[in-house]
Design a protein around this motif. Sequence first.
Motif, PDB file in Angstrom:
ATOM      1  N   MET A 154       0.616  -1.071   0.131  1.00 37.17           N
ATOM      2  CA  MET A 154      -0.227  -0.323  -0.297  1.00 37.17           C
ATOM      3  C   MET A 154       0.891   0.879  -0.219  1.00 37.17           C
ATOM      4  O   MET A 154       2.057   1.199   0.478  1.00 37.17           O
ATOM      5  CB  MET A 154      -0.889   0.067   1.322  1.00 37.17           C
ATOM      6  N   ARG A 155       0.624   2.453  -1.209  1.00 40.36           N
ATOM      7  CA  ARG A 155       1.298   3.625  -0.457  1.00 40.36           C
ATOM      8  C   ARG A 155       0.581   4.860  -1.033  1.00 40.36           C
ATOM      9  O   ARG A 155      -0.764   4.593  -1.647  1.00 40.36           O
ATOM     10  CB  ARG A 155       1.411   3.489  -2.242  1.00 40.36           C
ATOM     11  N   GLN A 156       0.591   5.914  -0.140  1.00 40.67           N
ATOM     12  CA  GLN A 156       0.173   7.205   0.218  1.00 40.67           C
ATOM     13  C   GLN A 156       0.943   8.007  -1.062  1.00 40.67           C
ATOM     14  O   GLN A 156       2.304   7.990  -1.139  1.00 40.67           O
ATOM     15  CB  GLN A 156       0.353   7.249   0.879  1.00 40.67           C
ATOM     16  N   ARG A 157       0.616   8.410  -2.109  1.00 37.57           N
ATOM     17  CA  ARG A 157       1.160   9.392  -2.931  1.00 37.57           C
ATOM     18  C   ARG A 157       1.224  10.949  -2.317  1.00 37.57           C
ATOM     19  O   ARG A 157       0.824  10.984  -1.029  1.00 37.57           O
ATOM     20  CB  ARG A 157       0.346   9.625  -4.040  1.00 37.57           C
ATOM     21  N   PRO A 158       2.378  11.794  -2.488  1.00 42.60           N
ATOM     22  CA  PRO A 158       2.913  13.135  -2.061  1.00 42.60           C
ATOM     23  C   PRO A 158       1.931  13.884  -2.062  1.00 42.60           C
ATOM     24  O   PRO A 158       0.888  14.207  -2.797  1.00 42.60           O
ATOM     25  CB  PRO A 158       3.369  13.077  -3.157  1.00 42.60           C
ATOM     26  N   GLY A 159       1.789  14.713  -1.075  1.00 44.78           N
ATOM     27  CA  GLY A 159       0.700  15.453  -1.236  1.00 44.78           C
ATOM     28  C   GLY A 159       0.717  15.831   0.645  1.00 44.78           C
ATOM     29  O   GLY A 159       1.462  15.719   0.846  1.00 44.78           O
ATOM     30  N   PRO A 160      -0.356  17.194   0.431  1.00 42.55           N
ATOM     31  CA  PRO A 160      -0.615  17.951   2.139  1.00 42.55           C
ATOM     32  C   PRO A 160      -0.992  17.599   2.919  1.00 42.55           C
ATOM     33  O   PRO A 160      -0.615  17.320   3.845  1.00 42.55           O
ATOM     34  CB  PRO A 160      -1.425  19.124   1.183  1.00 42.55           C
ATOM     35  N   LYS A 161      -1.636  15.614   2.905  1.00 41.78           N
ATOM     36  CA  LYS A 161      -2.135  15.104   3.884  1.00 41.78           C
ATOM     37  C   LYS A 161      -1.175  13.619   4.317  1.00 41.78           C
ATOM     38  O   LYS A 161      -2.026  12.943   4.569  1.00 41.78           O
ATOM     39  CB  LYS A 161      -3.731  14.466   3.584  1.00 41.78           C
ATOM     40  N   ASN A 162      -0.270  13.160   3.446  1.00 44.46           N
ATOM     41  CA  ASN A 162       1.174  12.340   3.248  1.00 44.46           C
ATOM     42  C   ASN A 162       1.344  12.176   4.553  1.00 44.46           C
ATOM     43  O   ASN A 162       1.931  13.117   5.213  1.00 44.46           O
ATOM     44  CB  ASN A 162       2.077  12.582   2.526  1.00 44.46           C
ATOM     45  N   ALA A 163       1.402  11.024   4.945  1.00 43.67           N
ATOM     46  CA  ALA A 163       1.651  10.880   6.776  1.00 43.67           C
ATOM     47  C   ALA A 163       3.288  10.989   6.958  1.00 43.67           C
ATOM     48  O   ALA A 163       3.587  11.164   7.694  1.00 43.67           O
ATOM     49  CB  ALA A 163       2.218   9.219   7.092  1.00 43.67           C
ATOM     50  N   LEU A 164       4.557  11.470   6.113  1.00 51.71           N
ATOM     51  CA  LEU A 164       5.574  11.837   6.038  1.00 51.71           C
ATOM     52  C   LEU A 164       5.685  13.252   6.037  1.00 51.71           C
ATOM     53  O   LEU A 164       6.716  13.546   6.101  1.00 51.71           O
ATOM     54  CB  LEU A 164       6.293  11.039   5.152  1.00 51.71           C
ATOM     55  N   GLY A 165       4.580  13.634   5.650  1.00 54.81           N
ATOM     56  CA  GLY A 165       4.701  15.786   5.547  1.00 54.81           C
ATOM     57  C   GLY A 165       5.224  15.863   4.397  1.00 54.81           C
ATOM     58  O   GLY A 165       4.630  14.566   3.169  1.00 54.81           O
ATOM     59  N   THR A 166       6.577  16.227   4.175  1.00 55.64           N
ATOM     60  CA  THR A 166       6.901  17.041   3.308  1.00 55.64           C
ATOM     61  C   THR A 166       8.795  16.064   2.212  1.00 55.64           C
ATOM     62  O   THR A 166       9.006  16.625   1.432  1.00 55.64           O
ATOM     63  CB  THR A 166       7.127  18.552   3.187  1.00 55.64           C
ATOM     64  N   VAL A 167       9.317  15.717   3.867  1.00 59.32           N
ATOM     65  CA  VAL A 167      10.306  15.548   3.104  1.00 59.32           C
ATOM     66  C   VAL A 167      10.773  14.441   4.409  1.00 59.32           C
ATOM     67  O   VAL A 167       9.805  14.312   5.860  1.00 59.32           O
ATOM     68  CB  VAL A 167      11.834  16.311   3.489  1.00 59.32           C
ATOM     69  N   LYS A 168      11.728  13.360   3.992  1.00 59.82           N
ATOM     70  CA  LYS A 168      11.640  12.679   5.221  1.00 59.82           C
ATOM     71  C   LYS A 168      13.202  11.727   4.541  1.00 59.82           C
ATOM     72  O   LYS A 168      13.609  12.478   3.691  1.00 59.82           O
ATOM     73  CB  LYS A 168      11.439  10.518   4.852  1.00 59.82           C
ATOM     74  N   PHE A 169      14.431  11.789   5.836  1.00 61.71           N
ATOM     75  CA  PHE A 169      15.481  11.529   6.098  1.00 61.71           C
ATOM     76  C   PHE A 169      15.495  10.400   6.147  1.00 61.71           C
ATOM     77  O   PHE A 169      15.986   9.133   6.764  1.00 61.71           O
ATOM     78  CB  PHE A 169      16.303  12.066   6.933  1.00 61.71           C
ATOM     79  N   MET A 170      16.730   9.341   5.450  1.00 68.98           N
ATOM     80  CA  MET A 170      16.915   7.782   4.875  1.00 68.98           C
ATOM     81  C   MET A 170      17.580   7.848   5.424  1.00 68.98           C
ATOM     82  O   MET A 170      19.763   8.225   4.997  1.00 68.98           O
ATOM     83  CB  MET A 170      16.597   7.451   3.519  1.00 68.98           C
ATOM     84  N   PHE A 171      18.210   6.662   6.528  1.00 72.58           N
ATOM     85  CA  PHE A 171      19.108   5.735   6.603  1.00 72.58           C
ATOM     86  C   PHE A 171      19.296   4.336   6.653  1.00 72.58           C
ATOM     87  O   PHE A 171      18.900   3.640   7.289  1.00 72.58           O
ATOM     88  CB  PHE A 171      20.206   6.243   7.915  1.00 72.58           C
ATOM     89  N   PRO A 172      19.367   4.143   5.042  1.00 75.67           N
ATOM     90  CA  PRO A 172      18.960   2.398   4.872  1.00 75.67           C
ATOM     91  C   PRO A 172      19.000   1.609   5.530  1.00 75.67           C
ATOM     92  O   PRO A 172      20.628   1.314   6.538  1.00 75.67           O
ATOM     93  CB  PRO A 172      19.307   2.000   3.301  1.00 75.67           C
ATOM     94  N   ASN A 173      18.347   1.507   6.858  1.00 78.27           N
ATOM     95  CA  ASN A 173      18.287  -0.161   7.718  1.00 78.27           C
ATOM     96  C   ASN A 173      16.936  -1.202   7.512  1.00 78.27           C
ATOM     97  O   ASN A 173      16.392  -0.354   6.993  1.00 78.27           O
ATOM     98  CB  ASN A 173      18.908   0.620   8.818  1.00 78.27           C
ATOM     99  N   LYS A 174      17.968  -2.254   7.836  1.00 80.28           N
ATOM    100  CA  LYS A 174      16.469  -3.590   7.606  1.00 80.28           C
ATOM    101  C   LYS A 174      15.117  -3.276   9.009  1.00 80.28           C
ATOM    102  O   LYS A 174      14.134  -3.650   8.994  1.00 80.28           O
ATOM    103  CB  LYS A 174      17.381  -4.951   8.396  1.00 80.28           C
ATOM    104  N   TYR A 175      15.327  -1.763   9.960  1.00 82.35           N
ATOM    105  CA  TYR A 175      14.554  -2.077  10.830  1.00 82.35           C
ATOM    106  C   TYR A 175      13.288  -0.784  10.092  1.00 82.35           C
ATOM    107  O   TYR A 175      11.927  -0.946  10.433  1.00 82.35           O
ATOM    108  CB  TYR A 175      14.826  -1.347  12.271  1.00 82.35           C
ATOM    109  N   ASN A 176      13.397  -1.066   9.632  1.00 83.60           N
ATOM    110  CA  ASN A 176      12.763   0.669   7.944  1.00 83.60           C
ATOM    111  C   ASN A 176      11.970   1.330   8.885  1.00 83.60           C
ATOM    112  O   ASN A 176      11.085   2.595   9.250  1.00 83.60           O
ATOM    113  CB  ASN A 176      11.553  -0.001   8.038  1.00 83.60           C
ATOM    114  N   ILE A 177      13.322   2.709   9.165  1.00 80.41           N
ATOM    115  CA  ILE A 177      13.162   3.092  10.566  1.00 80.41           C
ATOM    116  C   ILE A 177      14.091   4.769   9.530  1.00 80.41           C
ATOM    117  O   ILE A 177      14.634   4.758   9.064  1.00 80.41           O
ATOM    118  CB  ILE A 177      14.312   3.137  11.740  1.00 80.41           C
ATOM    119  N   TYR A 178      13.367   5.896   9.788  1.00 75.88           N
ATOM    120  CA  TYR A 178      14.220   6.592   9.190  1.00 75.88           C
ATOM    121  C   TYR A 178      13.267   7.764   9.715  1.00 75.88           C
ATOM    122  O   TYR A 178      12.107   8.244  11.054  1.00 75.88           O
ATOM    123  CB  TYR A 178      14.005   6.962   8.055  1.00 75.88           C
ATOM    124  N   LEU A 179      13.914   9.571   9.849  1.00 74.61           N
ATOM    125  CA  LEU A 179      13.400  10.372  10.272  1.00 74.61           C
ATOM    126  C   LEU A 179      12.787  11.097   9.270  1.00 74.61           C
ATOM    127  O   LEU A 179      12.692  11.256   7.845  1.00 74.61           O
ATOM    128  CB  LEU A 179      14.690  11.669  10.930  1.00 74.61           C
TER     129      LEU A 179
END
Length: 536
Positions: free
Chosen positions: A402-427
Amino acid sequence: MTHRTFLRGAAVIALVAASYFTPQSAGAVQVTAFQQAVAERVSGDDQIAAFYRERGFAPIWTGGTEADLERRTALLEALSMAQYHGLPVAKYNAEALLSRMASVRSGFDRGSLEVSLTELYLDFARDLQTGVIDSPRSVRSEIVRQIPLRETSYYLDGLLSDTPRAFLGSLAPQTQEYARLMKAKMRLEHTIAHGGWGAPVPAGKYEPGDTGAGIVALRDRLIAMGYLDRTVTARYDTSITDAVREFQENHGLTVDGVAGGATIDEINTGPQARLKSVIVAMERERWINQPGGLGERHILVNLTDFNARIFDHGKLTFETRSVVGHQDRDRQTPEFSDEMDHMVINPSWYVPRSIIVGEYLPKLRNNSGAVSHLEIIDSRGRVVSRGQSFARYTERSFPFSMRQRPGPKNALGTVKFMFPNKYNIYLHDTNAKSLFSREVRTYSHGCVRLNDPHDFAYALLAPQTDDPEGFFQSRLRSGAETRVNLDQPVPVHLIYRTAFTTAKGHTQFRRDVYGRDADVWNALRAAGVEIAGIRS
């Protein structure tokens, strides 16, 4: 065991060396017996065995040279400091070691003692450098940190290549944080030895202008803890208000100058409990005692403090509030380190499998049109029609993502900061801004939400563009999902500290929101760590 006793022991070593470890007492037959004892004792450890074979089974502790004496003395002196580091003093049993040194009479005994000293040294050195608990994940599964363990050869070769005192002194974390935690430990032990902070404050709510016995108890407690100068006031005056505000700031509480229930609970927490937090923090600092440190530029997220910080060359250069994972065990943010190498502006949200099957699939079974803000995607990336029933699918058999496309209501807001890891954790950014005003901010599914994500992005981009804000905003305005690589990856450290320090002022304390520090303390206690000389 006191420091003075250990130092007396170091002097005894010198006497023992003169009496029993001289070359004259090791004739040809005894040397052979020495080699035999060493060979037998190291047969179960390939690395120690290789070290002694390369040396022709020559001793490093029990010989009669000045170098051997220097190593013995340096080891005993280092062991005398074990208590100051919050290590299990009894584990190293220095008294038994001294007694055994004094009883050596044969080459075979000396060879056996030689290996015992090497094993003791390695055990102590590893505890001091990377922690008493070498597998934190065995304590709590969410502590997935990789401990920077060194090879046996690092410790043995290092001991011989440098002056013994210098090498042993280099093993503990060389950070300002560790040094300040050691000082905090000593201050708390002094407080405990002299009766603590006095009587607790009666439960209740105390506000400016109040008077009575509760205010006197509050006043006395604040004086004892060093937040208030000595005074005889019985009124909740400006000085008490300021002291309460400072205490609240140092304990992660809402800073309002009112001593309500949460503030009184923290004020009444005794020095023994605070000392446990400090000792655990020292152990955690050893877990990240890696070569090269945390990085000249690095990101530090203290999960108990609900803040994300950027440090450059040891200086705090950016700080923002954060929201971390919920207290439920399956939603807690794990502890680990990795490297941030890119950000995504206008990100899509790819829903984690655990959320899909745990939260959204039950809704889809009842209504295929549920959670309509999310696209259902097949294995080839195609959007699946909702004109079908999903009732037949189970958690195991549901084949879609399942995917939510970019937009004003996106759960991640306007930006995500990636440090790829097997736990799927990011800022990432979030639309739930009201949560940042809460005192305890444990609301996410595990990722770390940032209160000021745009400013965070500008800070990260500053080293690689003259206009980080303009660069970021131009990509944001495009509305297109855009990956931006960091020219220099930035180490990210997700840590968990209920006790930490600042360059000035009181030691900071936070609540054990995930209960992890309690479990770490229990593991340290089981390993022999003591509180103020008394097992607790």
